[in-house]
Design a protein around this motif. Structure first.
Motif, PDB file in Angstrom:
ATOM      1  N   TYR A  79      50.085 -18.441 -19.426  1.00 14.32           N
ATOM      2  CA  TYR A  79      50.143 -18.028 -18.017  1.00 14.32           C
ATOM      3  C   TYR A  79      48.721 -18.004 -17.464  1.00 14.32           C
ATOM      4  CZ  TYR A  79      49.081 -13.391 -20.014  1.00 14.32           C
ATOM      5  OH  TYR A  79      48.525 -12.347 -20.695  1.00 14.32           O
ATOM      6  N   ASP A  80      48.601 -18.147 -16.146  1.00 15.38           N
ATOM      7  CA  ASP A  80      47.286 -18.264 -15.533  1.00 15.38           C
ATOM      8  C   ASP A  80      46.654 -16.888 -15.307  1.00 15.38           C
ATOM      9  OD1 ASP A  80      48.818 -17.354 -13.413  1.00 15.38           O
ATOM     10  OD2 ASP A  80      47.825 -18.630 -11.946  1.00 15.38           O
ATOM     11  N   CYS A  81      45.431 -16.901 -14.741  1.00 15.81           N
ATOM     12  CA  CYS A  81      44.657 -15.665 -14.574  1.00 15.81           C
ATOM     13  C   CYS A  81      45.304 -14.681 -13.608  1.00 15.81           C
ATOM     14  CB  CYS A  81      43.239 -16.003 -14.112  1.00 15.81           C
ATOM     15  SG  CYS A  81      43.164 -17.045 -12.634  1.00 15.81           S
TER      16      CYS A  81
END
Length: 215
Positions: A79-81
């Motif tokens: 998953y992204d930041c």
């Protein structure tokens, strides 16, 4: 599959309960498609080991490849930041796009340079297809026919295709050399699968042979 201790509760689903999922072929790095998951689809993906998505038009869950057989086996999920987008890395069987292309992103809007694809990716995709054929043994498949006939038939075809490559090379016609070599690669992959030898081990052996010696 190793899941982070905090699970999926920290992910940010939108107001409709959805999160976008970018699907990438783990072997070549090719972006295959973008779809949406809700919590149930993500949970089924984690438990099932293949991709499940939520269809916004049908308002229901669907498993990738449930009708075509072109399933996606999950290798990893990131998953992204901002925790609001997923990157799903998969082993793609066959074509990811319903139009028959490996990736849904096949129409260039602008193309300053040709995309780079590892030269071995096509062999890896074919290896996955041969693996899937052996597991499901679909009728009317030539690959199924070879596995049913057994190793003697497979080795006979390897020998025949090797001879065809020699004849083509002796004749010097480039298109025939390419065609017959492709046939040989395919039958070698069938032989390796029959013996449960992964293509990756062949790559590793080639790398070992040609790795620069330590000084």
């Amino acid at each position: 599959m190793k899941i982070t201790p905090d699970g999926i509760d920290h992910l940010k689903f939108d107001e409709k309960g959805l999160i976008p999922a970018v699907v990438q072929d783990v072997q070549s790095g090719t972006v295959l498609m973008v779809a949406y998951m809700n919590k149930e689809a993500l949970q089924k993906t984690l438990s099932d080991g293949r991709t499940w998505f939520y269809s916004r038009s049908r308002r229901s869950l669907w498993a990738k490849g449930e009708t075509s057989g072109h399933i996606q086996k999950v290798a990893a999920i990131y998953y992204d930041c901002d925790a609001d987008t997923l990157l799903v890395q998969v082993h793609q069987t066959g074509a990811a796009c319903h139009e028959g292309t490996f990736s849904c992103f096949s129409r260039p809007l602008v193309e300053y340079e040709k995309p780079v694809t590892p030269a071995w990716a096509a062999l890896s995709w074919l290896e996955e297809l041969v693996r899937e054929r052996r597991e499901t043994m679909p009728p009317e498949s030539y690959t199924t026919y070879l596995f049913e006939k057994g190793i003697d038939k497979i080795l006979k075809k390897v020998g025949e295709e090797t001879t065809e490559v020699v004849i083509a090379a002796k004749g010097g016609k480039e298109d025939e050399i390419i065609y017959e070599t492709a046939d040989l690669f395919y039958h070698l992959l069938v032989m390796l699968r029959d013996k449960n030898i992964e293509l990756a081990t062949i790559f590793e052996e080639l790398e070992r042979r040609h790795r620069p010696a330590k000084q």
